[in-house]
Design a protein around this motif. Structure first.
Motif: not given
Length: 234
Positions: A5-6, A35-39, A68-74
């Motif tokens: 998800l984004f 699976d992962a979340l990108y902000i 319970p998943l990786p979270v990424y931030f830009i």
């Protein structure tokens, strides 16, 4: 089904509790299954430092770190000062302003999107100025109350300036989009910033734009079948 998800442009602030409630609900219902979340930037309406004791920040950090998943931030243009301290508290991994992902057979370029708005030369000059490391260090050394005053004034000035700009100027530049995609050798670009949710398809590839969380939520879902833009009520 496996999916990533984004999201972008949530613009969390204490003055908009409905958006906060919608975001926390999204984390529990949608993000929890991904699976992962990108902000992709502008998670917060304003960010004046990781030492800001705003209780909203702690609430959001707790909710993100519980996933319970990786979270990424830009970083976005509103929260570009968000630092490693808050990232650790939130369990987020900070990414550079342009990042290429390989997922589900897709090669994807992700970014906030403000660097693509090259027709808005006034904004680009401002962006270059506030991204100077020495100026950021100086600002973060100020007392919190002074940082808040500066941020409030800068936001007011920005809103006033935008009233005199055409919608076309504040949108992405087609040549800048093409250059970025060619430079990273991708056929799929995902970004936010412009608040114009859509999936643009051309012979050169796809550009998916996230919507802002003003009256409803917005996310892009990436899986083995491709991408889709989804809007949903809070």
């Amino acid at each position: 089904m496996s999916r990533t998800l984004f999201i972008a442009d949530i613009h969390l602030c204490q003055q908009e509790p409905a958006i906060t409630a919608g975001f926390l609900h999204f984390l529990q219902r949608e993000a929890h299954q991904a699976d992962a979340l990108y902000i992709l930037g502008d998670l917060f309406e304003v960010w004046i430092g990781d030492d800001d004791p705003n209780p909203l920040h702690a609430q959001v950090a707790a909710a993100l770190s519980a996933l319970p998943l990786p979270v990424y931030f830009i970083h976005g243009n509103r929260d570009f000062l968000l630092g490693k301290r808050y990232a650790r508290a939130s369990g987020m991994q900070l990414l550079p302003e342009e990042q290429v992902l390989s997922a589900y057979g897709h090669r994807v370029l992700i970014m906030h999107g403000d660097t693509l708005c090259t027709d808005d030369q006034g904004y680009q000059r401002f962006r270059r100025k506030v991204h100077q490391r020495w100026l950021q260090t100086l600002f973060l050394a100020l007392p919190l109350f002074l940082r808040q005053k500066v941020a409030t004034r800068m936001r007011a000035d920005s809103q006033q300036a935008n009233q005199h700009k055409s919608q076309a100027i504040m949108d992405v530049n087609a040549a800048a989009v093409q250059e970025a995609m060619q430079r990273h050798q991708v056929s799929l670009l995902i970004h936010g910033h412009t608040h114009r949710p859509a999936v643009h398809v051309s012979a050169k590839g796809e550009r998916a734009v996230l919507g802002a969380w003003h009256e409803r939520g917005s996310m892009i879902v990436l899986d083995a079948s491709g991408i889709r833009l989804v809007e949903f009520p809070f």
